[in-house]
Scaffold this motif. Structure first.
Motif, mmCIF file in Angstrom:
data_model
loop_
_atom_site.group_PDB
_atom_site.id
_atom_site.type_symbol
_atom_site.label_atom_id
_atom_site.label_comp_id
_atom_site.label_asym_id
_atom_site.label_seq_id
_atom_site.Cartn_x
_atom_site.Cartn_y
_atom_site.Cartn_z
ATOM 1 N N GLN A 155 0.856 -1.309 0.062
ATOM 2 C CA GLN A 155 0.009 -0.044 -0.042
ATOM 3 C C GLN A 155 0.994 1.162 0.185
ATOM 4 N N ARG A 156 0.152 2.323 -0.339
ATOM 5 C CA ARG A 156 0.963 3.522 -0.591
ATOM 6 C C ARG A 156 1.315 4.417 0.842
ATOM 7 N N ASN A 157 0.703 4.004 1.777
ATOM 8 C CA ASN A 157 0.738 4.548 3.139
ATOM 9 C C ASN A 157 2.123 4.464 3.668
ATOM 10 N N VAL A 158 2.370 5.687 4.192
ATOM 11 C CA VAL A 158 4.061 5.698 4.950
ATOM 12 C C VAL A 158 3.772 6.229 6.255
ATOM 13 N N VAL A 159 4.812 6.155 7.250
ATOM 14 C CA VAL A 159 5.049 6.529 8.432
ATOM 15 C C VAL A 159 6.489 7.047 8.719
ATOM 16 N N GLN A 160 6.404 7.990 9.576
ATOM 17 C CA GLN A 160 7.919 8.728 9.772
ATOM 18 C C GLN A 160 8.271 7.886 11.330
ATOM 19 N N GLU A 161 9.816 7.552 11.269
ATOM 20 C CA GLU A 161 10.131 6.822 12.457
ATOM 21 C C GLU A 161 10.544 7.904 13.396
ATOM 22 N N ALA A 162 10.854 7.241 14.563
ATOM 23 C CA ALA A 162 11.000 8.272 15.938
ATOM 24 C C ALA A 162 12.340 9.208 15.715
ATOM 25 N N ASP A 163 13.219 8.865 14.570
ATOM 26 C CA ASP A 163 14.614 9.682 14.386
ATOM 27 C C ASP A 163 13.953 10.992 13.805
ATOM 28 N N GLY A 164 12.669 11.042 13.324
ATOM 29 C CA GLY A 164 12.284 12.323 12.604
ATOM 30 C C GLY A 164 12.707 12.514 11.373
ATOM 31 N N TRP A 165 13.335 11.468 10.477
ATOM 32 C CA TRP A 165 13.741 11.663 9.321
ATOM 33 C C TRP A 165 13.174 10.498 8.361
ATOM 34 N N THR A 166 13.347 9.082 9.001
ATOM 35 C CA THR A 166 13.192 7.935 8.329
ATOM 36 C C THR A 166 11.749 7.898 8.018
ATOM 37 N N ILE A 167 11.386 7.726 6.671
ATOM 38 C CA ILE A 167 10.042 7.472 6.176
ATOM 39 C C ILE A 167 10.019 5.921 5.717
ATOM 40 N N ARG A 168 9.054 5.350 6.305
ATOM 41 C CA ARG A 168 8.939 3.737 5.806
ATOM 42 C C ARG A 168 7.732 3.507 5.622
ATOM 43 N N THR A 169 7.433 2.310 4.715
ATOM 44 C CA THR A 169 6.058 1.936 4.497
ATOM 45 C C THR A 169 5.165 1.569 5.922
ATOM 46 N N LYS A 170 4.071 1.599 5.852
ATOM 47 C CA LYS A 170 3.034 1.623 7.009
ATOM 48 C C LYS A 170 2.711 -0.020 7.127
ATOM 49 N N ASP A 171 2.890 -0.642 5.960
ATOM 50 C CA ASP A 171 2.773 -2.248 5.891
ATOM 51 C C ASP A 171 3.908 -2.914 5.800
ATOM 52 N N ARG A 172 5.228 -2.226 5.966
ATOM 53 C CA ARG A 172 6.587 -2.458 6.157
ATOM 54 C C ARG A 172 6.968 -3.463 4.923
ATOM 55 N N LYS A 173 6.226 -3.223 3.797
ATOM 56 C CA LYS A 173 6.842 -3.985 2.601
ATOM 57 C C LYS A 173 7.734 -3.125 1.918
ATOM 58 N N PRO A 174 8.600 -3.658 0.953
ATOM 59 C CA PRO A 174 9.494 -3.063 0.686
ATOM 60 C C PRO A 174 9.145 -1.699 -0.466
ATOM 61 N N SER A 175 10.151 -0.759 -0.441
ATOM 62 C CA SER A 175 9.862 0.511 -1.456
ATOM 63 C C SER A 175 11.006 0.646 -2.162
ATOM 64 N N ALA A 176 10.923 1.110 -3.269
ATOM 65 C CA ALA A 176 11.935 1.486 -4.168
ATOM 66 C C ALA A 176 11.859 2.923 -4.560
ATOM 67 N N HIS A 177 13.259 3.591 -4.920
ATOM 68 C CA HIS A 177 13.444 5.037 -5.315
ATOM 69 C C HIS A 177 14.586 5.334 -6.256
ATOM 70 N N PHE A 178 14.258 6.010 -7.366
ATOM 71 C CA PHE A 178 15.059 6.358 -8.259
ATOM 72 C C PHE A 178 14.825 7.950 -8.753
ATOM 73 N N GLU A 179 15.990 8.541 -8.928
ATOM 74 C CA GLU A 179 15.949 9.896 -9.174
ATOM 75 C C GLU A 179 16.977 10.486 -10.030
ATOM 76 N N HIS A 180 16.603 11.489 -10.773
ATOM 77 C CA HIS A 180 17.411 12.340 -11.778
ATOM 78 C C HIS A 180 16.962 13.740 -11.541
ATOM 79 N N THR A 181 18.072 14.650 -11.894
ATOM 80 C CA THR A 181 17.821 16.069 -11.883
ATOM 81 C C THR A 181 17.886 16.328 -13.392
ATOM 82 N N VAL A 182 16.843 16.909 -13.852
ATOM 83 C CA VAL A 182 16.632 17.234 -15.450
ATOM 84 C C VAL A 182 16.435 18.802 -15.425
ATOM 85 N N ALA A 183 16.809 19.207 -16.657
ATOM 86 C CA ALA A 183 16.728 20.410 -17.275
ATOM 87 C C ALA A 183 15.755 20.707 -18.205
ATOM 88 N N ILE A 184 15.004 21.612 -18.288
ATOM 89 C CA ILE A 184 14.096 21.836 -19.356
ATOM 90 C C ILE A 184 14.414 22.832 -20.321
#
Length: 257
Positions: free
Chosen positions: A208-237
């Motif tokens: 599911q898409r739902n997420v929660v923030q951990e006690a460290d104030g930064w880490t975001i994890r899935t609420k159902d604790r299933k894996p999540s992936a992340h890819f990113e680029h910086t682009v110029a238009i």
């Protein structure tokens, strides 16, 4: 307010993005079972500083590290630490470089050793969605066209898109306007104009898409604790093209799943 970049400013971002890409490639050489995530952070910090850049993340709103390292159910903003990678993990490495006053930002998610096919497919779809988003980031189109294309691909594969975290403009500041959601409607949102520099970064959950923030104030994890992936680029238009300023080339020379 959106800060549109001159060609000279884009040149600076592009140069910093090469340092960033090579830093990612250096880190990729050490990603394997048994490595501590804090050791990867040290490698990245030293490489960036040795090549004339600074970490965009370290010190940003108090964030204490050069890398955001997010393993398995952690989506983004995870802390490096004593955790040792094990076979079957996935690990997102997110890094930014400040060079001559301008930021670049990119991320890549790695499978560690043998990863089950369901999770490996999550990585492949998330990576594909990044490039579909970039294909829809054209001068004259709108922010919603980017998000719609990512969401459409991801949900057709049975995965979910995180809503609370989005891509962003960047330049002299790490996070600038406009926000770039990974969901949306065609033809809606800010019109894309020449000189816009944005980070496009799909964050996709196996469950599911739902997420929660951990006690460290930064880490975001899935609420159902299933894996999540992340890819990113910086682009110029630009008026006649969209250019990917960051690169995964150096990662994929040493680590390509």
């Amino acid at each position: 307010m959106i800060h549109y970049k001159t060609e000279g400013e884009v040149d600076i971002i592009r140069e910093g993005a090469q340092i960033l890409g090579k830093a990612h490639g250096e880190v990729a050489r050490f990603i394997k079972p048994g490595v501590k995530t804090k050791d990867l952070d040290k490698i990245a910090e030293e490489f960036i500083m040795d090549h004339g850049g600074k970490s965009s993340f370290k010190g940003y709103n108090g964030f204490p590290y050069t890398l955001c390292i997010s393993v398995n159910e952690n989506v983004v903003h995870g802390f490096p630490g004593d955790y040792q990678l094990v076979e079957g993990d996935i690990i997102s490495i997110d890094c930014g470089v400040l060079f001559n006053g301008f930021h670049s930002d990119s991320a890549y998610t790695y499978p560690i050793g043998e990863v089950n096919n369901e999770v490996l497919n999550l990585l492949k779809v998330t990576k594909k969605s990044l490039y579909v988003g970039i294909e829809n980031a054209r001068c004259g189109q709108r922010i919603g066209d980017i998000g719609f294309s990512i969401q459409n691909l991801v949900e057709a594969e049975g995965y979910s898109v995180v809503r609370e975290l989005v891509g962003h403009g960047l330049g002299r500041d790490l996070h600038e306007s406009p926000e770039v959601p990974n969901f949306g409607k065609r033809g809606k949102g800010t019109k894309l104009q020449s000189g816009l520099v944005i980070a496009i970064e799909p964050m996709v959950n196996l469950g599911q898409r739902n997420v929660v923030q951990e006690a460290d104030g930064w880490t975001i994890r899935t609420k159902d604790r299933k894996p999540s992936a992340h890819f990113e680029h910086t682009v110029a238009i630009f008026s006649d093209r969209t250019e990917i300023l960051t690169t995964h080339k150096y990662i994929e020379e040493v680590f390509n799943f």
